[in-house]
Design a protein around this motif. Sequence first.
Motif, PDB file in Angstrom:
ATOM      1  N   UNK A 160       0.845  -1.188   0.000  1.00  0.00           N
ATOM      2  CA  UNK A 160       0.000   0.000   0.000  1.00  0.00           C
ATOM      3  C   UNK A 160       0.884   1.242   0.000  1.00  0.00           C
ATOM      4  N   UNK A 161       0.433   2.256  -0.740  1.00  0.00           N
ATOM      5  CA  UNK A 161       1.183   3.509  -0.834  1.00  0.00           C
ATOM      6  C   UNK A 161       0.254   4.676  -0.562  1.00  0.00           C
ATOM      7  N   UNK A 162       0.815   5.739   0.007  1.00  0.00           N
ATOM      8  CA  UNK A 162       0.077   6.978   0.208  1.00  0.00           C
ATOM      9  C   UNK A 162       0.811   8.060  -0.558  1.00  0.00           C
ATOM     10  N   UNK A 163       0.105   8.830  -1.363  1.00  0.00           N
ATOM     11  CA  UNK A 163       0.801   9.823  -2.185  1.00  0.00           C
ATOM     12  C   UNK A 163       1.318  10.981  -1.329  1.00  0.00           C
ATOM     13  N   UNK A 164       2.160  11.812  -1.962  1.00  0.00           N
ATOM     14  CA  UNK A 164       2.811  12.889  -1.221  1.00  0.00           C
ATOM     15  C   UNK A 164       1.814  13.895  -0.637  1.00  0.00           C
ATOM     16  N   UNK A 165       0.722  14.104  -1.357  1.00  0.00           N
ATOM     17  CA  UNK A 165      -0.279  15.072  -0.902  1.00  0.00           C
ATOM     18  C   UNK A 165      -1.214  14.476   0.148  1.00  0.00           C
ATOM     19  N   UNK A 166      -1.068  13.179   0.400  1.00  0.00           N
ATOM     20  CA  UNK A 166      -1.890  12.476   1.391  1.00  0.00           C
ATOM     21  C   UNK A 166      -3.372  12.568   1.072  1.00  0.00           C
ATOM     22  N   UNK A 167      -3.698  12.399  -0.223  1.00  0.00           N
ATOM     23  CA  UNK A 167      -5.102  12.372  -0.613  1.00  0.00           C
ATOM     24  C   UNK A 167      -5.458  11.142  -1.428  1.00  0.00           C
ATOM     25  N   UNK A 168      -4.468  10.363  -1.769  1.00  0.00           N
ATOM     26  CA  UNK A 168      -4.733   9.171  -2.559  1.00  0.00           C
ATOM     27  C   UNK A 168      -3.853   8.025  -2.104  1.00  0.00           C
ATOM     28  N   UNK A 169      -4.465   6.858  -2.040  1.00  0.00           N
ATOM     29  CA  UNK A 169      -3.712   5.657  -1.677  1.00  0.00           C
ATOM     30  C   UNK A 169      -4.032   4.556  -2.667  1.00  0.00           C
ATOM     31  N   UNK A 170      -3.061   3.691  -2.869  1.00  0.00           N
ATOM     32  CA  UNK A 170      -3.280   2.534  -3.727  1.00  0.00           C
ATOM     33  C   UNK A 170      -2.874   1.274  -2.974  1.00  0.00           C
TER      34      UNK A 170
END
Lengths: 117, 114
Positions: free
Chosen positions: B63-73
């Motif tokens: 699982x990853x969280x993007x830099x802006x902390x608004x999207x995860x995959x």
Amino acid sequence: DTGVSQDPRHKITKRGQNVTFRCDPISEHNRLYWYRQTLGQGPEFLTYFQNEAQLEKSRLLSDRFSAERPKGSFSTLEIQRTEQGDSAMYLCASSSTTAGVLTDTQYFGPGTRLTVL
Amino acid sequence: SQELEQSPQSLIVQEGKNLTINCTSSKTLYGLYWYKQKYGEGLIFLMMLQKGGEEKSHEKITAKLDEKKQQSSLHITASQPSHAGIYLCGADGRTTSGTYKYIFGTGTRLKVLA
């Protein structure tokens, strides 16, 4: 088993009857939550306790619903005068959190499936 | 109010294939949680992401969280029938007034064909 437990796992009742569910959290967890989940949806927050204090209640929690956690350990959720729309899975979760920490990892029980006929 | 959108809503893959599930928030996340739910059962905690750019792995699930902390995959490598179930993302959506709000996406139903 030291996980969150819920009782009963299934409940079938007639419209108008009262039902009560019990949740036993992971021991020493200070927070306890109740959620409702209907088919095809994610859980919806109902209420939560920090120790024995009920800190928040969702607008989903009508006056027919009441929750208690009298000694800061197990909790009960009672639904009075059940309606067919109350049919759902009722999930309980617990967590251990401290002041100033913004994240809150919750551990869920198996749920109580309520069917109102 | 904050919402979590998951995509796709459902997914059928052949065993051994890789897959990705996405979770998008309308607001910055304090914490993003991934859970797995088997039909008719409770949620099993998988991972929690807190920092922008954070990535965590458990067995074949990353699982990853993007830099802006608004999207995860959530990415599953070499899927197996045991991966089948409903994957839910959850977020601690505390409001500016401090009101507690823990919200979930609607879930992604995964089926893995043997």
